[in-house]
Scaffold this motif. Sequence first.
Motif: not given
Length: 717
Positions: A410, A529, A533
């Motif tokens: 992120s 992650k 995403s």
Amino acid sequence: MAATGACLFPPVFSPARRRRTEASAAAGSNQNPRLSSSSTRRFAVSTEQASSSAAAAATATTFPSSRPVSFGENGRSPERYGEKASDGSSPTPFMEDVELESGRERLRRFFDEAKDLTRADGGPPRWFSPLECGSRLEKSPLLLYLPGIDGTGAGLNSQCKKLGKIFDVWCLHIPVMDRSSFLDLVRMVERTIKAETYRSPNRPIYLVGESLGGCLALAIAARNPDIDLLLILANPATSFEKSQIQPLLPLLELMPEQLQLSYPFILSLMAGDPSRTFKASTEKGLPPQQTVGELSKDLLTMPSYISVLADILPKETLLWKLQMLQSASAYTNSRIHAVKAQTLLLISGKDQLLPSLAEGTRLDDALQRSDLRKFDDCGHFLFLEEGFDLVTMIKCVSFYRRGKSLNYVSDYLPPTPAESKKPCESNRWFDEITGAVMLSTLEDGRIVRGLDGIPSEGPVLYVGYHMLLGLELVPMVIRFLNQRNILLRGIAHPMLFEKYKKGQTLQPEFYDTFRLMGATPVSGTNLFKLLSSKSHVLLYPGGMREALHRKGEEYKLFWPEQSEFVRMAVRFGAKIVPFGTVGEDDFGEVIFDYDDQMKIPYFRDQIRQMTEEYAKVRTNATGEVANQDVHLPWIRPKFPGRFYYLFGKPIETAGRKQELKDREKSHELYLQVKSEVEGCMAYLREKRESDPHRSIFSRLMYRATHGSTSEIPTFEP
């Protein structure tokens, strides 16, 4: 509301009072025709008494300039990077490009804005933010710029347009006649960071210190070890006692104001090496006549800057700042041991003001958490140097985060098109030498040349063979970017993200491009992650053991016995693309491998030392794949052949959650992927024998007769 006037940043106010002040300031700006005029550029400023121990009331000051500005609501653009566009199309893998100014434009901008700042001078030190620093990411960290000896705060302005995309930027302005001591300035900045930490406790604060500002940043970090600070130091003045300027202080004190010779010297330092400007102009393709004309124009403009320097640093102020450097250096050096903040040291190789090269090495050894980057051809005023890009540097060292800890997914900032173009161009020679042949498999099973069989939408997991030294990476990443606009996020060994240690084989800059292009430390969390995403993820189950294989182990897979990625891919419905790469045996041969090196005490000790310094991966694994000692095999080069890539038919996992919850079914799919990779390599090794242009000599002849941009044929798929 649109910020059409001055926007206040009173750092010592409570959040509630801050909001009221901003509202009243904006309302007042609508009533002031000068502030709402679109023909002027303004700076948002707050002032604070540096010598007062209590919070002082902030007042607004506006500095006009001749350039217009647009500023989005609340300083943020309507879209954030990585989100889909309003028309529902897929997001681009790149950040928006921001054109960098040339060295001469940076210098002109500095003096224009320094002149504006000193024109309305007076009062205590204060913060200002150029209103062009709008359009920030959500939850942008705060960046406080601490200036060098000039004190204007304009030294970072050439970087601000790009910094403003990812930071909330404030710059410290120290008025010409202000005589706050170094400790006064430390306390003032301390009050700001404490107030901002109270207001946003989970937001990190970046201190960008240049020269004197570097001492400020280090002193503040030493006094506030519990505050989440990240330091970026450009040629910090902690070595001032060794500077060639210090012995000249008595002479400067005796010299009359009108005979000050320091201004031409300072100006020459700010202008940098003219040869770098000439080189940059020729690289842009400008004709020699235009380049010479621009340099001649610079020579005519330079004298006008001396008068501005005299206004910024009159004799009394210059002497005061030089004396402050002495106390700042001594104060900071006595507290270096207490600095716990993560630090990025940016050091120039041609700093004529300070012995920055030696000082950078000393600070890197003294600081607990530091990274060092050297710029051999740059001078003292690094931010004004031709081509220097602070945001790119931050990306290259994975130095950007918006929370308490770094999130490699992120917090990742994709490269801009210009940033991605640079590594592609610098590695173009290797791409040309390898003559890479890319093949992919369509849905109907047909193998075609090119990447048409690659899925457009993520998440996609590319699983394949890791060639010797990872040589396959460069051509593959370049082709995915150029042909499909896909940024591959590679799962990488932790050594790419560790601090450089003495004795290490490769310099830290070697890994910067990998981090810029999206490499992520190997871990189940990071894979989770990335897939969540919807990224395109590159995974090598064989890892370092495969890339640093022994003699005679070409094209042998060293995968774990148990599935490591299948169940994670199934969880997100990711497509799995098995692929094989062939060609390393046409470029080199391992002649001194791990087994050979472990027989020699010197190499054995070096391997053990480097392996112990890095985070271990697969600590619970057994067998060959667990043997991931860090070493570098010796390779005998060959006349280059050609690289071949085959991407197999994508394996769908969507809708198979229930089926693949069964460990046996999951393992079957794992073995299927491994078999597909081996099949891809077997296909390529057989078919390359019929490639008429496998040899580099044949390819050179083809390009000579058909043009340098023509695609070189290969075997029929």
